[in-house]
Design a protein around this motif. Structure first.
Motif, PDB file in Angstrom:
ATOM      1  N   THR A  57       0.816  -1.210   0.000  1.00 45.98           N
ATOM      2  CA  THR A  57       0.000   0.000   0.000  1.00 45.98           C
ATOM      3  C   THR A  57       0.854   1.267   0.000  1.00 45.98           C
ATOM      4  O   THR A  57       0.517   2.250  -0.680  1.00 45.98           O
ATOM      5  CB  THR A  57      -0.943   0.014   1.221  1.00 45.98           C
ATOM      6  OG1 THR A  57      -1.754  -1.165   1.196  1.00 45.98           O
ATOM      7  CG2 THR A  57      -1.838   1.240   1.191  1.00 45.98           C
ATOM      8  N   TYR A  58       1.951   1.246   0.740  1.00 49.09           N
ATOM      9  CA  TYR A  58       2.791   2.445   0.851  1.00 49.09           C
ATOM     10  C   TYR A  58       4.103   2.308   0.081  1.00 49.09           C
ATOM     11  O   TYR A  58       5.049   3.048   0.325  1.00 49.09           O
ATOM     12  CB  TYR A  58       3.060   2.752   2.334  1.00 49.09           C
ATOM     13  CG  TYR A  58       1.792   3.017   3.100  1.00 49.09           C
ATOM     14  CD1 TYR A  58       1.108   4.211   2.926  1.00 49.09           C
ATOM     15  CD2 TYR A  58       1.256   2.058   3.949  1.00 49.09           C
ATOM     16  CE1 TYR A  58      -0.073   4.457   3.601  1.00 49.09           C
ATOM     17  CE2 TYR A  58       0.069   2.296   4.632  1.00 49.09           C
ATOM     18  CZ  TYR A  58      -0.585   3.493   4.456  1.00 49.09           C
ATOM     19  OH  TYR A  58      -1.762   3.729   5.133  1.00 49.09           O
ATOM     20  N   LEU A  63       2.324   4.095  -4.767  1.00 49.57           N
ATOM     21  CA  LEU A  63       1.878   5.464  -4.494  1.00 49.57           C
ATOM     22  C   LEU A  63       1.938   6.330  -5.748  1.00 49.57           C
ATOM     23  O   LEU A  63       1.135   7.246  -5.927  1.00 49.57           O
ATOM     24  CB  LEU A  63       2.732   6.085  -3.390  1.00 49.57           C
ATOM     25  CG  LEU A  63       2.508   5.529  -1.972  1.00 49.57           C
ATOM     26  CD1 LEU A  63       3.519   6.119  -1.008  1.00 49.57           C
ATOM     27  CD2 LEU A  63       1.094   5.807  -1.488  1.00 49.57           C
TER      28      LEU A  63
END
Length: 292
Positions: A57-58, A63
């Motif tokens: 996710t990060y 991103l």
């Protein structure tokens, strides 16, 4: 609030419909969510074997944006391992399409990850590399596998996949190939063989153009939303000049100009009255001087 990802679908219509999608799994995901086409991605389930989950996710690449997809969330998590399977329940005979969804967020070059995909004991994909001539690191890749289930057997390319359909469940396997470990980000099971492969190829070939069109539509819809909330004054057009001028007069700037104008007008009147009064006094004095 405008859903930006939904806006993107304005310029690209996938042939998938809610009735066609039998099941969608967000591999490695812990929560279900709706795709932008409206069908449900279930949290990760139906798996077995030697595997584990990774969450990107990060990740910097994630991103920055996953290309070639309007459903980036499914690519933020993955399941990977030495050897693992998904046993997916299917209740009826018929034609189906397995859509396997991948993205490479770790390796940079083609061939650094290669693995095999099975239906039952039949190898469907040999030494698959997610990165290829069209897919780089961070770009979504979908592989379409067309099967048919009949008489409790599953067939691929008119050949039976032994042990591919058992106890009402379709078995999809991921095995180590020439390099590193197999992985999977999402699995979608679609009824029939019209699952949108041509549309997916068109999206890849025209991605940059479509992105630019989407940015323009996004800006237009954002402006319309702000206008609806009276956060900006719409551009004046000829037929709305009266309404626009009236709105301007009621604005803080318009009220300020009107107030200033009235003050100047009042000052001029007051000055004129004083001058007139002084002239009268001067005339009376002149008359008295003449009488003397």
């Amino acid at each position: 609030m405008i859903n930006i990802l939904f806006i993107s679908l304005i310029s690209f219509v996938n042939t998938l419909s809610l009735k066609q999608v039998l099941l969608a799994i967000d591999c490695g995901g812990q929560e279900s969510f709706n795709s932008n086409e409206g069908y449900l991605y279930q949290d990760d389930q139906y798996f077995s074997g030697d595997s584990r989950v990774s969450d990107y996710t990060y990740n910097d690449v994630a991103l920055a944006g996953i290309s070639y997809t309007f459903n980036p969330r499914v690519y933020f998590t993955e399941r990977h391992g030495n050897s693992f399977d998904y046993s997916i329940p299917i209740n009826k005979n018929g034609q189906y399409t397995i859509i396997l969804q991948f993205v490479e967020l770790y390796f940079e070059n083609e061939g650094e990850r290669q693995f095999d995909v099975f239906v039952g004991t039949k190898k469907i994909l040999n030494n698959l590399s997610i990165i290829d001539s069209k897919h780089q690191k961070g770009s979504a890749k979908e592989v379409f596998i067309y099967i048919e289930i009949k008489d409790d057997k599953v067939f691929y390319d008119n050949e039976e996949c032994n042990k591919g359909f058992m106890n009402g469940k379709l078995k999809i396997g991921f095995r180590k190939g020439a390099a590193d470990l197999p992985k999977i980000d999402g699995i979608v099971i679609v009824k029939g063989h019209n699952a949108g492969e041509e549309e997916k190829n068109y999206l890849i070939d025209n991605w940059e153009v479509m992105q630019e069109e989407n940015r323009k539509k996004e800006a237009e819809l954002k402006r319309a939303e702000l206008e609806a909330q009276n956060m900006i004054v719409p551009d004046l057009v000829e037929e709305d000049q009266g309404e626009g001028f009236f709105s301007f007069l009621l604005s803080p700037i318009g009220i300020g100009i009107i107030t200033f104008g009235l003050a100047v007008f009042a000052f001029l009147i007051f000055t004129g009255e004083k001058e007139e009064e002084n002239n009268k006094k001067k005339n009376k004095k002149d008359k008295k001087d003449k009488k003397k």
